[in-house]
Every structure is written in C-alpha cells, then in structure tokens.
Design a protein around this motif. Structure first.
Motif, PDB file in Angstrom:
ATOM      1  N   THR A  74     -10.211 -18.239  48.326  1.00 46.10           N
ATOM      2  CA  THR A  74     -11.080 -20.032  48.532  1.00 46.10           C
ATOM      3  C   THR A  74     -10.498 -20.458  47.586  1.00 46.10           C
ATOM      4  O   THR A  74      -9.583 -20.217  46.426  1.00 46.10           O
ATOM      5  CB  THR A  74     -12.437 -19.128  47.257  1.00 46.10           C
ATOM      6  OG1 THR A  74     -12.352 -19.236  45.937  1.00 46.10           O
ATOM      7  CG2 THR A  74     -13.567 -18.721  47.805  1.00 46.10           C
ATOM      8  N   LYS A  75     -10.076 -21.788  48.075  1.00 45.85           N
ATOM      9  CA  LYS A  75      -9.475 -22.458  47.294  1.00 45.85           C
ATOM     10  C   LYS A  75      -9.174 -23.850  46.967  1.00 45.85           C
ATOM     11  O   LYS A  75     -11.122 -24.402  47.750  1.00 45.85           O
ATOM     12  CB  LYS A  75      -7.860 -23.162  48.296  1.00 45.85           C
ATOM     13  CG  LYS A  75      -7.244 -21.816  47.875  1.00 45.85           C
ATOM     14  CD  LYS A  75      -5.459 -22.099  49.151  1.00 45.85           C
ATOM     15  CE  LYS A  75      -4.414 -20.349  49.594  1.00 45.85           C
ATOM     16  NZ  LYS A  75      -3.821 -21.123  49.778  1.00 45.85           N
ATOM     17  N   ASN A  85      -7.695 -20.329  42.141  1.00 41.20           N
ATOM     18  CA  ASN A  85      -7.932 -20.044  43.746  1.00 41.20           C
ATOM     19  C   ASN A  85      -8.102 -18.510  43.948  1.00 41.20           C
ATOM     20  O   ASN A  85      -7.331 -17.668  42.908  1.00 41.20           O
ATOM     21  CB  ASN A  85      -5.824 -19.975  44.705  1.00 41.20           C
ATOM     22  CG  ASN A  85      -6.140 -21.381  45.157  1.00 41.20           C
ATOM     23  OD1 ASN A  85      -6.381 -22.479  44.821  1.00 41.20           O
ATOM     24  ND2 ASN A  85      -4.511 -21.734  45.531  1.00 41.20           N
ATOM     25  N   LYS A  86      -8.757 -17.911  44.310  1.00 41.81           N
ATOM     26  CA  LYS A  86      -8.843 -16.609  43.958  1.00 41.81           C
ATOM     27  C   LYS A  86      -9.061 -16.013  45.652  1.00 41.81           C
ATOM     28  O   LYS A  86      -9.353 -16.337  46.655  1.00 41.81           O
ATOM     29  CB  LYS A  86     -10.829 -16.084  44.103  1.00 41.81           C
ATOM     30  CG  LYS A  86     -10.849 -16.966  42.327  1.00 41.81           C
ATOM     31  CD  LYS A  86     -10.288 -16.135  41.578  1.00 41.81           C
ATOM     32  CE  LYS A  86     -10.680 -15.152  41.307  1.00 41.81           C
ATOM     33  NZ  LYS A  86     -10.336 -14.486  40.103  1.00 41.81           N
ATOM     34  N   SER A  87      -8.674 -14.424  45.496  1.00 45.02           N
ATOM     35  CA  SER A  87      -8.124 -13.764  46.985  1.00 45.02           C
ATOM     36  C   SER A  87      -9.139 -12.504  46.951  1.00 45.02           C
ATOM     37  O   SER A  87      -9.223 -11.974  46.008  1.00 45.02           O
ATOM     38  CB  SER A  87      -6.821 -13.355  46.460  1.00 45.02           C
ATOM     39  OG  SER A  87      -6.678 -12.589  48.455  1.00 45.02           O
ATOM     40  N   TYR A  88      -9.400 -11.980  48.352  1.00 40.02           N
ATOM     41  CA  TYR A  88     -10.901 -11.553  48.289  1.00 40.02           C
ATOM     42  C   TYR A  88     -10.091 -10.293  49.299  1.00 40.02           C
ATOM     43  O   TYR A  88      -9.821 -11.013  50.560  1.00 40.02           O
ATOM     44  CB  TYR A  88     -11.793 -11.448  48.237  1.00 40.02           C
ATOM     45  CG  TYR A  88     -12.487 -12.418  47.098  1.00 40.02           C
ATOM     46  CD1 TYR A  88     -12.898 -11.609  45.380  1.00 40.02           C
ATOM     47  CD2 TYR A  88     -12.606 -13.553  47.429  1.00 40.02           C
ATOM     48  CE1 TYR A  88     -13.814 -12.147  44.523  1.00 40.02           C
ATOM     49  CE2 TYR A  88     -12.994 -13.968  46.624  1.00 40.02           C
ATOM     50  CZ  TYR A  88     -13.440 -14.009  45.320  1.00 40.02           C
ATOM     51  OH  TYR A  88     -14.191 -14.156  44.099  1.00 40.02           O
ATOM     52  N   VAL A 116     -18.759 -13.737  46.141  1.00 33.88           N
ATOM     53  CA  VAL A 116     -20.323 -12.278  45.729  1.00 33.88           C
ATOM     54  C   VAL A 116     -20.822 -11.356  47.123  1.00 33.88           C
ATOM     55  O   VAL A 116     -21.545 -12.346  47.598  1.00 33.88           O
ATOM     56  CB  VAL A 116     -20.824 -12.656  44.370  1.00 33.88           C
ATOM     57  CG1 VAL A 116     -21.801 -11.381  44.069  1.00 33.88           C
ATOM     58  CG2 VAL A 116     -20.088 -13.212  42.770  1.00 33.88           C
ATOM     59  N   ARG A 117     -20.434 -10.780  46.663  1.00 30.77           N
ATOM     60  CA  ARG A 117     -22.045  -9.141  47.915  1.00 30.77           C
ATOM     61  C   ARG A 117     -22.971  -9.136  47.064  1.00 30.77           C
ATOM     62  O   ARG A 117     -23.105  -8.366  46.999  1.00 30.77           O
ATOM     63  CB  ARG A 117     -20.497  -8.428  48.522  1.00 30.77           C
ATOM     64  CG  ARG A 117     -21.121  -8.035  49.705  1.00 30.77           C
ATOM     65  CD  ARG A 117     -20.041  -6.582  50.380  1.00 30.77           C
ATOM     66  NE  ARG A 117     -21.102  -5.995  51.461  1.00 30.77           N
ATOM     67  CZ  ARG A 117     -20.674  -4.572  51.984  1.00 30.77           C
ATOM     68  NH1 ARG A 117     -19.674  -4.098  51.136  1.00 30.77           N
ATOM     69  NH2 ARG A 117     -20.951  -4.264  53.017  1.00 30.77           N
ATOM     70  N   ARG A 118     -23.765  -9.734  48.384  1.00 33.89           N
ATOM     71  CA  ARG A 118     -25.425  -8.918  48.580  1.00 33.89           C
ATOM     72  C   ARG A 118     -25.332  -8.260  49.262  1.00 33.89           C
ATOM     73  O   ARG A 118     -25.543  -8.214  50.396  1.00 33.89           O
ATOM     74  CB  ARG A 118     -25.973 -10.162  48.440  1.00 33.89           C
ATOM     75  CG  ARG A 118     -25.546 -11.657  47.358  1.00 33.89           C
ATOM     76  CD  ARG A 118     -25.514 -11.377  46.296  1.00 33.89           C
ATOM     77  NE  ARG A 118     -25.439 -12.665  44.634  1.00 33.89           N
ATOM     78  CZ  ARG A 118     -25.366 -12.330  43.767  1.00 33.89           C
ATOM     79  NH1 ARG A 118     -25.336 -11.161  42.918  1.00 33.89           N
ATOM     80  NH2 ARG A 118     -25.299 -13.391  43.504  1.00 33.89           N
TER      81      ARG A 118
END
Length: 142
Positions: A74-75, A85-88, A116-118
């Motif tokens: 996500t950027k 920025n986040k990286s998964y 977030v995984r749901r």
C-alpha cells in the motif's frame, strides 16, 4: 434423437470440467474499505504492479490472480511524503478467497494503510452494501 443426446453429454462434461480447472488455477483477493468520513488516497500494488491506482472508501475489490506467494504493497497516491508505505506477503492457495480489510491509521503528520486479513464470514458481512469492482489478473498484462 438418442445420437444427439450422446453427442451433447460429453460436451456438457467438458464445459463443466474446464470451469472447475479454471477455478483451481486462480485465487481471489477481496480488498475492502469500510465507509468513513476521511480517507486519503492510497494505491495497491501486487508483486510490484499497480493493481488499484486509488482505493476508494465504501468499495470492495475482487481481484482474481494466480495462486502462490504474492507481495502486496500500500502506497500513498497523493501527498506521498505524508504516507507510510506498507508491504505484506501472503501465500494464496488455488480455489480460495481471502478477505483483506484496508484500515487507515493516523499518526502525527503521517498516515498508513494497513491490510488486515479477516475471516470469510466477517468479510462477506462487511461488503454486503458496498460498491464492487472486479479485476481479473489471470487474463490481463498488468
């Protein structure tokens, strides 16, 4: 007439088996953002390819992709120097659907979009009244 039935029966089974094999070759990501008053613009990248140029609130995105290990990022789309920025990393299995809620976190002069995984039931309930967009990465050259 019996000859015609014998011709169509194998064709029916061929169509059914090809649909099943296509589902076994893809995984589905459902990324959603709940309605909110403030939501700055973020982009989503999948394996360093921009999949969503802008993630909008009150929207869910159904992304068909090939199974395997993927990198999601996500950027910030605007005010990039004020977003983190986040990286998964996620391993996708064929025939499965994964629900990811996009949650914005506010910090002093900085914002971040977390994925977030749901569980499936939670995700299905959350997207009931949202706008939908569909992206098929198994057929495009994104």
């Amino acid at each position: 007439m019996a000859k015609w039935i014998l011709v169509f029966i194998p064709l029916f089974f061929y169509v059914e088996s090809s649909q099943i094999s296509n589902k076994e070759k893809e995984a589905i990501l459902v990324v959603y953002v709940k309605p909110s008053l403030n939501f700055s613009s973020f982009r989503l990248l999948l394996d360093e390819r921009e999949v969503l140029p802008e993630i909008r609130r009150n929207t869910y995105y159904v992304i068909k992709t090939t199974p395997g290990r993927v990198k999601l990022e996500t950027k910030g789309a605007t005010l990039r120097n004020l977003t983190e920025n986040k990286s998964y990393s996620l391993t996708l299995e064929a025939g499965k659907t994964y629900y990811l809620e996009a949650i914005r976190e506010y910090q002093v002069l900085m914002s971040t979009l977390h994925l977030v995984r749901r569980p499936q039931q939670t995700g299905e309930l959350a997207i009931e009244k949202m706008n939908a967009e569909y992206i098929d990465l198994t057929k495009s050259n994104l």
